[in-house]
Design a protein around this motif. Structure first.
Motif, PDB file in Angstrom:
ATOM      1  N   GLY A   1       1.644 -29.629 -37.389  1.00 25.56           N
ATOM      2  CA  GLY A   1       0.294 -29.863 -37.502  1.00 25.56           C
ATOM      3  C   GLY A   1      -0.332 -29.569 -35.982  1.00 25.56           C
ATOM      4  O   GLY A   1       0.372 -29.447 -35.027  1.00 25.56           O
ATOM      5  N   LEU A   2      -1.743 -29.375 -35.940  1.00 25.03           N
ATOM      6  CA  LEU A   2      -2.299 -29.247 -34.772  1.00 25.03           C
ATOM      7  C   LEU A   2      -3.429 -30.379 -34.496  1.00 25.03           C
ATOM      8  O   LEU A   2      -4.071 -30.877 -35.588  1.00 25.03           O
ATOM      9  CB  LEU A   2      -3.405 -27.987 -34.796  1.00 25.03           C
ATOM     10  CG  LEU A   2      -2.591 -26.612 -35.058  1.00 25.03           C
ATOM     11  CD1 LEU A   2      -3.615 -25.560 -35.265  1.00 25.03           C
ATOM     12  CD2 LEU A   2      -1.810 -26.444 -33.626  1.00 25.03           C
ATOM     13  N   ARG A   3      -3.225 -31.125 -33.395  1.00 31.00           N
ATOM     14  CA  ARG A   3      -3.776 -32.273 -33.047  1.00 31.00           C
ATOM     15  C   ARG A   3      -5.118 -31.746 -32.230  1.00 31.00           C
ATOM     16  O   ARG A   3      -4.629 -31.245 -31.104  1.00 31.00           O
ATOM     17  CB  ARG A   3      -3.195 -33.243 -32.501  1.00 31.00           C
ATOM     18  CG  ARG A   3      -3.808 -34.636 -32.203  1.00 31.00           C
ATOM     19  CD  ARG A   3      -2.950 -35.712 -32.170  1.00 31.00           C
ATOM     20  NE  ARG A   3      -2.113 -36.004 -32.722  1.00 31.00           N
ATOM     21  CZ  ARG A   3      -1.841 -36.547 -34.112  1.00 31.00           C
ATOM     22  NH1 ARG A   3      -3.141 -37.059 -34.549  1.00 31.00           N
ATOM     23  NH2 ARG A   3      -0.770 -36.896 -34.436  1.00 31.00           N
ATOM     24  N   MET A   4      -6.237 -31.907 -32.530  1.00 31.32           N
ATOM     25  CA  MET A   4      -7.395 -31.405 -31.647  1.00 31.32           C
ATOM     26  C   MET A   4      -8.081 -32.742 -31.163  1.00 31.32           C
ATOM     27  O   MET A   4      -8.484 -33.505 -31.707  1.00 31.32           O
ATOM     28  CB  MET A   4      -8.285 -30.573 -32.537  1.00 31.32           C
ATOM     29  CG  MET A   4      -7.612 -29.232 -33.118  1.00 31.32           C
ATOM     30  SD  MET A   4      -8.496 -28.318 -34.423  1.00 31.32           S
ATOM     31  CE  MET A   4      -9.988 -27.983 -33.316  1.00 31.32           C
TER      32      MET A   4
ATOM     33  N   GLN B   1     -10.211 -37.368 -32.463  1.00 29.71           N
ATOM     34  CA  GLN B   1      -9.110 -36.670 -32.812  1.00 29.71           C
ATOM     35  C   GLN B   1      -8.987 -35.967 -34.392  1.00 29.71           C
ATOM     36  O   GLN B   1      -9.759 -36.711 -35.128  1.00 29.71           O
ATOM     37  CB  GLN B   1      -7.743 -37.291 -32.457  1.00 29.71           C
ATOM     38  CG  GLN B   1      -7.662 -37.653 -30.929  1.00 29.71           C
ATOM     39  CD  GLN B   1      -6.385 -38.133 -30.916  1.00 29.71           C
ATOM     40  OE1 GLN B   1      -5.271 -38.200 -31.521  1.00 29.71           O
ATOM     41  NE2 GLN B   1      -6.357 -39.184 -29.645  1.00 29.71           N
TER      42      GLN B   1
ATOM     43  N   TYR C   1      -6.728 -34.069 -37.066  1.00 29.01           N
ATOM     44  CA  TYR C   1      -5.160 -33.656 -37.188  1.00 29.01           C
ATOM     45  C   TYR C   1      -5.329 -32.530 -38.275  1.00 29.01           C
ATOM     46  O   TYR C   1      -5.880 -32.875 -39.315  1.00 29.01           O
ATOM     47  CB  TYR C   1      -4.376 -34.588 -37.475  1.00 29.01           C
ATOM     48  CG  TYR C   1      -3.002 -34.189 -37.827  1.00 29.01           C
ATOM     49  CD1 TYR C   1      -2.001 -33.802 -36.668  1.00 29.01           C
ATOM     50  CD2 TYR C   1      -2.507 -33.886 -38.937  1.00 29.01           C
ATOM     51  CE1 TYR C   1      -0.783 -33.312 -36.949  1.00 29.01           C
ATOM     52  CE2 TYR C   1      -1.106 -33.573 -39.317  1.00 29.01           C
ATOM     53  CZ  TYR C   1      -0.234 -33.385 -38.211  1.00 29.01           C
ATOM     54  OH  TYR C   1       0.903 -32.942 -38.385  1.00 29.01           O
TER      55      TYR C   1
ATOM     56  N   LEU D   1      -0.261 -28.209 -41.259  1.00 28.61           N
ATOM     57  CA  LEU D   1       0.054 -26.797 -41.403  1.00 28.61           C
ATOM     58  C   LEU D   1       0.877 -26.542 -42.496  1.00 28.61           C
ATOM     59  O   LEU D   1       2.141 -27.525 -42.614  1.00 28.61           O
ATOM     60  CB  LEU D   1       0.680 -26.165 -39.872  1.00 28.61           C
ATOM     61  CG  LEU D   1      -0.371 -26.423 -38.851  1.00 28.61           C
ATOM     62  CD1 LEU D   1       0.358 -25.916 -37.477  1.00 28.61           C
ATOM     63  CD2 LEU D   1      -1.724 -25.234 -38.944  1.00 28.61           C
TER      64      LEU D   1
ATOM     65  N   LEU E   1       0.012 -18.763 -36.365  1.00 29.75           N
ATOM     66  CA  LEU E   1      -0.169 -19.714 -35.122  1.00 29.75           C
ATOM     67  C   LEU E   1      -0.381 -18.954 -33.928  1.00 29.75           C
ATOM     68  O   LEU E   1      -1.353 -19.174 -33.336  1.00 29.75           O
ATOM     69  CB  LEU E   1       0.887 -20.702 -35.014  1.00 29.75           C
ATOM     70  CG  LEU E   1       0.665 -21.674 -34.152  1.00 29.75           C
ATOM     71  CD1 LEU E   1      -0.242 -22.548 -34.521  1.00 29.75           C
ATOM     72  CD2 LEU E   1       1.986 -22.561 -33.818  1.00 29.75           C
TER      73      LEU E   1
ATOM     74  N   ILE F   1      -3.729 -19.507 -32.073  1.00 37.72           N
ATOM     75  CA  ILE F   1      -3.976 -20.168 -30.637  1.00 37.72           C
ATOM     76  C   ILE F   1      -4.801 -18.980 -29.793  1.00 37.72           C
ATOM     77  O   ILE F   1      -5.575 -19.490 -28.838  1.00 37.72           O
ATOM     78  CB  ILE F   1      -2.810 -20.397 -30.028  1.00 37.72           C
ATOM     79  CG1 ILE F   1      -2.023 -21.707 -30.924  1.00 37.72           C
ATOM     80  CG2 ILE F   1      -2.552 -20.720 -28.493  1.00 37.72           C
ATOM     81  CD1 ILE F   1      -0.734 -21.991 -30.625  1.00 37.72           C
TER      82      ILE F   1
ATOM     83  N   THR G   1      -5.757 -25.123 -24.990  1.00 37.54           N
ATOM     84  CA  THR G   1      -4.524 -25.562 -25.910  1.00 37.54           C
ATOM     85  C   THR G   1      -3.225 -25.950 -25.155  1.00 37.54           C
ATOM     86  O   THR G   1      -3.281 -25.636 -24.065  1.00 37.54           O
ATOM     87  CB  THR G   1      -4.243 -24.241 -26.706  1.00 37.54           C
ATOM     88  OG1 THR G   1      -3.544 -23.303 -25.963  1.00 37.54           O
ATOM     89  CG2 THR G   1      -5.399 -23.857 -27.803  1.00 37.54           C
TER      90      THR G   1
ATOM     91  N   ASP H   1       0.791 -26.767 -25.606  1.00 43.71           N
ATOM     92  CA  ASP H   1       1.886 -26.497 -26.400  1.00 43.71           C
ATOM     93  C   ASP H   1       3.136 -27.053 -25.407  1.00 43.71           C
ATOM     94  O   ASP H   1       4.111 -26.472 -24.950  1.00 43.71           O
ATOM     95  CB  ASP H   1       1.968 -24.865 -26.657  1.00 43.71           C
ATOM     96  CG  ASP H   1       3.568 -24.772 -27.668  1.00 43.71           C
ATOM     97  OD1 ASP H   1       4.198 -25.634 -27.916  1.00 43.71           O
ATOM     98  OD2 ASP H   1       3.743 -23.377 -27.532  1.00 43.71           O
TER      99      ASP H   1
ATOM    100  N   GLN I   1       5.255 -21.974 -29.472  1.00 44.90           N
ATOM    101  CA  GLN I   1       4.622 -20.578 -29.797  1.00 44.90           C
ATOM    102  C   GLN I   1       5.667 -19.490 -29.103  1.00 44.90           C
ATOM    103  O   GLN I   1       5.638 -18.428 -29.979  1.00 44.90           O
ATOM    104  CB  GLN I   1       3.216 -20.523 -29.063  1.00 44.90           C
ATOM    105  CG  GLN I   1       2.583 -18.986 -29.110  1.00 44.90           C
ATOM    106  CD  GLN I   1       1.166 -19.009 -28.582  1.00 44.90           C
ATOM    107  OE1 GLN I   1       0.738 -20.012 -28.161  1.00 44.90           O
ATOM    108  NE2 GLN I   1       0.698 -17.856 -28.640  1.00 44.90           N
TER     109      GLN I   1
END
Length: 147
Positions: free
Chosen positions: A80-83, A90, A92, A95, A103, A107, A117, A119, A124
């Motif tokens: 998943g992506l945590r923003m 935050q 989440y 994906l 992805l 990104i 971003t 990583d 990636q």
């Protein structure tokens, strides 16, 4: 080969339908289906019975390939992506399994909009190189690189 794939492969190789196997193990067909979809996993008693039924070692049944080094690590990793938002909230975003094909473009589009971003595991790059993420992370863990 993942355990789910191994279970289906051996069932089909030995000529069993899901219904046949369920009858043989005295369980429901839905249980067999859930094992093969990764929604559930056989308990140790059923693993032993499957090992005997398919005439394979328990190790071969569970591992299925050289890439599964931890036979009891059967639960798939969630991606998943945590923003982190400016207001400290935050978000989440889980994906789907096929996220890897989208992805890098996602990104890149975030970066074009000025969104930073991070990583940490350099996934990636591994995705763009079409590496197996399980193998990639196992190597990083073994090399002591992963956090």
């Amino acid at each position: 080969m993942l355990l789910t794939q191994q279970l289906k492969h051996l069932r089909e190789k030995n000529g069993y339908s899901q219904t046949d196997l369920a009858y043989e193990l005295d369980i429901s067909r839905q249980s067999v289906s859930k094992w093969e979809r990764g929604e559930n996993f056989p308990d140790i008693n059923n693993l032993l019975r499957l090992s005997e039924l398919y005439n394979v070692s328990l190790d071969e049944l569970v591992r299925g390939s050289q890439f599964l080094r931890r036979p009891f690590d059967w639960y798939p990793d969630n991606f998943g992506l945590r923003m982190h938002l400016k207001d400290q909230r935050q978000i989440y975003l889980p994906l789907k399994q096929n996220f890897t094909q989208y992805l890098p473009q996602f990104i890149l589009s975030l970066k074009k909009k000025g969104i930073v971003t991070n990583d940490d595991y350099q996934l990636q790059i591994a995705i763009m190189n079409k590496e197996n993420l399980y193998t990639y992370m196992e190597k990083r863990l073994n090399d002591g690189d992963a956090k």
